[in-house]
Design a protein around this motif. Structure first.
Motif, short mmCIF file in Angstrom:
data_model
loop_
_atom_site.label_atom_id
_atom_site.label_comp_id
_atom_site.label_asym_id
_atom_site.label_seq_id
_atom_site.Cartn_x
_atom_site.Cartn_y
_atom_site.Cartn_z
N HIS A 297 0.82 -1.21 0.00
CA HIS A 297 0.00 0.00 0.00
C HIS A 297 0.86 1.26 0.00
CE1 HIS A 297 -3.25 2.76 0.95
NE2 HIS A 297 -2.62 3.15 2.04
N ASP A 362 -4.43 11.51 -0.15
CA ASP A 362 -3.24 10.67 -0.07
C ASP A 362 -2.56 10.80 1.29
OD1 ASP A 362 -1.18 8.98 -1.60
OD2 ASP A 362 0.06 10.65 -0.91
N ALA A 365 -4.61 8.82 3.84
CA ALA A 365 -4.54 7.37 3.65
C ALA A 365 -3.19 6.79 4.03
CB ALA A 365 -4.86 7.01 2.20
N LYS A 366 -2.16 7.64 4.09
CA LYS A 366 -0.82 7.15 4.44
C LYS A 366 -0.49 7.38 5.91
CE LYS A 366 0.38 5.97 0.22
NZ LYS A 366 1.17 6.86 -0.64
N LEU A 371 -4.94 5.21 9.98
CA LEU A 371 -5.18 3.80 9.64
C LEU A 371 -5.42 2.98 10.90
CD1 LEU A 371 -2.53 3.26 6.81
CD2 LEU A 371 -5.00 3.54 6.56
N SER A 479 -10.70 9.98 0.34
CA SER A 479 -9.63 9.14 0.87
C SER A 479 -10.19 7.79 1.33
CB SER A 479 -8.94 9.84 2.04
OG SER A 479 -7.96 9.01 2.62
N TYR A 480 -11.36 7.85 2.00
CA TYR A 480 -11.96 6.59 2.48
C TYR A 480 -12.43 5.72 1.31
CZ TYR A 480 -15.22 3.38 4.70
OH TYR A 480 -15.86 2.24 5.10
N LEU A 483 -9.19 5.02 -1.38
CA LEU A 483 -7.91 4.48 -0.91
C LEU A 483 -8.04 3.57 0.31
CD1 LEU A 483 -5.81 7.77 -1.26
CD2 LEU A 483 -5.89 5.85 -2.86
N ILE A 484 -8.72 4.04 1.34
CA ILE A 484 -8.74 3.30 2.60
C ILE A 484 -9.66 2.08 2.55
CG2 ILE A 484 -9.33 3.46 5.05
CD1 ILE A 484 -8.41 6.35 5.01
#
Length: 973
Positions: A297, A362, A365-366, A371, A479-480, A483-484
């Motif tokens: 990821h 981004d 999500a990083k 997370l 983002s959710y 990506l997430i």
């Protein structure tokens, strides 16, 4: 969670400025490309960098007397001569043992990285601004949300009790250590790995396997020194808190997975550094990864050939300052200033907002804390896995294959409750494009996550205009969704599949162990029958010592049954054979009926003939293998399979090790799991079984010898060659004379090698007559000659302890124990020895006796077992033997309520298949297997049953058209 104060940023700066508290390889600057190119992983740094010392007084040199120096020299010599890998120092030498750490630790502070830092680094999620935005501004400081290594060892009471940053005392003689406490002379639980990460491998391994950290630290060192699982499980119990072999395998596999992640992470770091893509924040994110999914990821956007993410393209357009400004100084942000009419992606305000949104998504999500929050949130919610019939397969698929997955056409289950076999079935259906699978995360998770991000985690420091607040909300939702959510789905599927594969492999291993440890049928002449129609039934008669007495082919199912019966009767009478072993392959039922009919008519009188059915899985593969050709060169391959079938009853372990484990057929979904993991586990189980049973070094085959712990094909071949050249081995010490068998190999295998004392005494007495007087070397002579070749008149003394499970490293303790109880080594295994042992243990107790002998309770118990077990003791006698029968039952004879005796053929997570002698195995559903119905005598690792166990069952349902039999377990016989 509460909102954050304004001064968080300054506090976070103060925290992240403490470079002294972080490992040197984390203090990188992404601004300078030259500095990034100089970065190397710790494994490649020749000299370890010293951490800066603050306000530390220089340690005063302690004057050491000459006598102390002399003691140290003597101690070094003793260590060099011993061959014990990780035992504990003697209790009486505790002062000497801890002298070195105390001398180095007095008045000084440890230089180890695992010392607790002065400033406590808070890991709460509400300190986000200072950590992440500071990182985004300069990329010079890694995130302070990384777990602190120094806080992981909780059980250490005083620094002086441990030797920090020192090599463990590998070769100090083993003595007592309180069970459940770490072994002090092994140093702290901090283990130095080749590839360093932001997490401690001991703590991570403990969390994954639920094993105590001190046990994990010991196991890492034991595996690093190439100790085998059978050796550790039997002779290093005090270091592993008495774990079983299955648990050791699980820890070993988890350790390899963590090391794989660390290795791939550092490979990716080196690659990104060469490409100039490595920044401080990216480095921290990579070093935080604990699984391959997390690593993929984080690193996916930077892989070669990638077009780049939407965030990267937006950064190339120069929109990153705008995104950072929205979080830090939103009052000064003017998105209209970024509009460039002639530039694609910046031509309108909508395109500028979209670019900023992609960058923010981004970042979210990083972020590690973000997370962590969403993962913790998912654990509290109802997450389910769903499968449905694929539209394409319903139109063009094979109806037979589609019906196999009928249970999963409309399937939904909570991921916490889904069974392992269900996951494997769903995965197989998905791979065949029959099913579509998805993970369903409820909308409540998304709503709560978005609220938390906007109002707490990524709450701006200043007032936001409505249009900017809308942009922030859209960024969180993007983002959710983009990506997430996909990351969580991948993680859930990967975790479920990984757990299911591991359980499948472990189930295969348990079944294989049960099959290999089936009790052998000694002292019988056996007739093996490989059934067949057109090509006839192959017969092989073997002696009680596995020698081939006769082979033949009879045609029982082509109208010649009566004539062939005369031939079979003549062979059985000629070789006095009363036991027939029939393979369960083609024509098995007809062949079984044929022999049952003759037995019922007493056709073989005066012999009382019985028969049994045995699995012939892998027999045909073995019959055409090079090993079979070498063992039976003059025999037709079809007849070799009959010999193999007979030997599977006579000595299952010795015969089944010749076949590749995955061909034995006692697993579930074995073709859908990782073949590397499956092979490693099954090979380890075979090694465990062969080692724990033990082999007689003077009569065992080369194939069996290969599977002893510490040996391999080459060493086994050298042992056989030595035996053929020099005659039988007299004692374990002679193994050191074999080419290629060094101290480590000897240490691993010696305890599992056996010697038949009667055979050795007979051999030695015959040689004594030939050589005259003094046929044996004295003990001093034997020790004085290193690797000396045996001459006809030079033998070493046979040692009675060599017939036991006692390891040579414990011989001195065993002899002291014999002196204590007033016993003699020649009385090993006799009733008198048991009485003497019981008298001493009842008087002083096991712990008191162990303390008196300066050893551990585990070692003393092993010595007692070795001294009291009768000669020729075999652990397989506690396991079930084949089920011999004289009559047959047909499927049509079954009715609901019928009580039968059967033998377990295979075990799966959803139930157990039992052979009840009707040609089709019945299923006992797992819900019908309860603890109350299982045998209380046998020690069990779980509530499951294993292949070979005899059970009494009741028929619950018979479906003759579909050939399905449902059973209920009454009891285990």
């Amino acid at each position: 969670m509460s909102s954050l104060p304004r001064k968080v940023k300054s506090e976070a700066k103060a925290l992240t400025s403490k470079d002294d508290e972080l490992p040197s390889f984390l203090n990188l600057s992404s601004e300078s490309g030259e500095e990034e190119e100089e970065w190397e992983p710790k494994s490649k740094i020749a000299k370890r960098p010293r951490l800066p010392k603050k306000n530390e007084a220089k340690p005063k040199k302690v004057a050491v007397s000459r006598s102390a120096v002399a003691r140290k020299k003597v101690r070094k010599v003793a260590i060099k001569e011993m061959d014990v890998s990780l035992p504990i120092a003697p209790a009486e030498d505790n002062k000497v043992q801890h002298l070195k750490p105390k001398e180095e630790g007095v008045g000084t502070k440890s230089k180890s990285l695992n010392q607790k830092p002065k400033v406590l680094i808070k890991m709460e999620t509400n300190s986000f601004q200072g950590k992440n935005i500071e990182c985004l501004e300069s990329d010079e400081k890694p995130s302070t949300s990384v777990p602190v290594v120094g806080n992981q060892v909780k059980h250490e009471k005083s620094e002086e009790d441990f030797a920090f940053d020192e090599q463990p005392f590998k070769k100090i003689k083993s003595t007592t250590s309180p069970e459940g406490k770490p072994v002090k002379n092994l140093g702290s639980n901090k283990v130095k790995e080749e590839f360093e990460m932001n997490w401690d491998i001991v703590q991570a391994l403990s969390e994954v396997t639920n094993v105590e950290p001190w046990v994990c630290a010991n196991l890492i060192r034991l595996f690093k020194e190439e100790n085998t699982i059978p050796f550790i499980a039997r002779y290093r119990k005090e270091l592993i808190n008495n774990l079983e072999a299955d648990s050791l395998r699980e820890v070993q596999q988890a350790l390899e997975e963590l090391r794989t992640v660390a290795k791939k992470t550092h490979t990716m770091i080196q690659k990104l550094k060469k490409e100039g893509k490595l920044s401080g924040c990216l480095l921290t994110a990579l070093l935080n990864c604990r699984t391959l999914e997390e690593l993929d990821h984080v690193s996916a956007p930077y892989k070669t050939g990638s077009k780049g993410t939407k965030a990267q393209r937006a950064k190339q357009l120069g929109l990153e300052p705008a995104a950072l400004s929205l979080l830090q100084n939103p009052m000064q942000l003017n998105l209209f200033s970024y509009i460039r009419p002639n530039t694609k992606g910046l031509s309108t305000i909508k395109e500028v907002e979209a670019g900023v949104q992609h960058i923010l998504a981004d970042i979210f999500a990083k972020d590690k804390d973000t997370l962590d929050f969403i993962r913790k949130l998912c654990q509290q919610k109802y997450i389910c896995i769903q499968s449905a019939l694929a539209k394409v397969s319903s139109k063009s698929g094979n109806e037979k294959d589609i019906n196999k997955f009928q249970l999963y056409h409309e399937f939904s289950c909570n991921i916490k409750n889904v069974q392992h076999h269900q996951i494997l079935a769903i995965n197989r259906g998905e791979n065949l494009k029959i099913l579509t699978v998805k993970v369903n995360i409820p909308d409540g998770v998304k709503n709560e996550f978005c609220w938390w991000c906007v109002n707490e985690r990524w709450r701006p420091k200043e007032f936001l205009k409505p249009e900017l607040m809308r942009l922030l909300r859209n960024s969180v939702e993007d983002s959710y969704k983009r990506l997430i959510y996909p990351l969580l789905c991948r993680e859930f599927r990967s975790k479920l599949t990984s757990d299911a594969e591991k359980e499948s492999v472990m189930m295969f291993g348990r079944n294989l162990r049960q099959l290999l440890l089936t009790s052998p049928v000694r002292g019988r002449v056996l007739m093996g029958v490989d059934p067949g129609y057109k090509h006839g039934c192959k017969l092989a008669i073997i002696s009680p010592t596995s020698q081939i007495l006769h082979t033949d082919v009879v045609y029982l199912h082509s109208g010649q049954g009566f004539c062939e019966a005369e031939k079979i009767k003549r062979l059985l009478l000629q070789y006095n054979c009363s036991t027939v072993v029939i393979g369960n392959g083609t024509a098995c039922r007809e062949t079984e009926a044929y022999f049952a009919d003759l037995i019922m008519k007493k056709y073989f009188a005066p012999l009382d003939v019985v028969y049994c059915i045995v699995s012939e899985a892998g027999a045909s593969i073995y019959s055409v293998s090079p090993e079979a050709a070498k063992e039976m060169p003059d025999l037709d391959p079809n007849l070799r399979s009959a010999v193999s079938i007979a030997r599977r009853v006579q000595d299952p372990l010795a015969e089944l090790v010749k076949i590749e484990p995955k061909h034995i057929g006692v697993g579930m979904y074995q073709h859908d799991v990782s073949q590397t993991l499956l092979k490693a586990t099954l090979d380890s189980v075979v090694e465990e079984c062969v080692s724990f049973v033990g082999v007689d070094i003077n009569i065992c085959s080369e194939i069996l010898l290969r599977h002893i712990a510490g040996l391999n094909a080459n060493r086994a071949k050298n042992i056989i060659e030595w035996r053929e050249k020099n005659g039988p081995f007299i004692n374990r010490e002679q193994l050191k004379e074999v080419k290629g068998l060094g101290p480590k190999s000897f240490q691993q295998c010696a305890g599992f090698i056996r010697f038949n004392q009667e055979y050795i005494k007979t051999f030695c007495s015959s040689k004594k007559t030939e050589c005259g007087s003094h046929p044996f070397l004295t003990k001093a002579d034997a020790q004085g000659k290193k690797k000396s070749k045996l001459t006809p008149c030079a033998f070493q003394w046979p040692n009675p302890l060599d017939q036991t499970c006692i390891h040579p490293e414990s011989y001195s303790i065993a002899m002291r124990f014999l002196s204590l109880i007033g016993g003699n080594a020649t009385d090993i295994g006799k009733p008198d020895m048991q009485q003497k042992v019981n008298a001493v243990i009842q008087k002083e107790g096991l712990e008191g006796t162990a303390k008196r002998l300066n050893t551990t309770v585990h070692t003393l118990q092993l010595i007692i077992d070795g001294l009291t077990q009768p000669e020729g003791f075999d652990i397989r006698t506690d396991f079930d033997k084949p089920d011999f029968k004289r009559s047959i039952v047909c499927l049509e004879d079954l009715s609901v309520g019928t009580v039968l005796t059967g033998k377990v053929e295979n075990a799966t997570p959803f139930g157990v298949f039992v052979d009840i002698g009707v040609g089709k195995s019945g299923l006992i559903p797992v819900r019908n297997i309860t603890e109350a119905k299982l045998s209380k005598v046998k020690k069990r690792r779980s509530l499951g049953l294993g292949p070979g166990e005899r059970v009494e069952v009741k028929v619950l349902n018979v479906d003759i058209p579909r050939l399905r039999i449902t059973l209920d377990l009454i009891r285990v016989l």
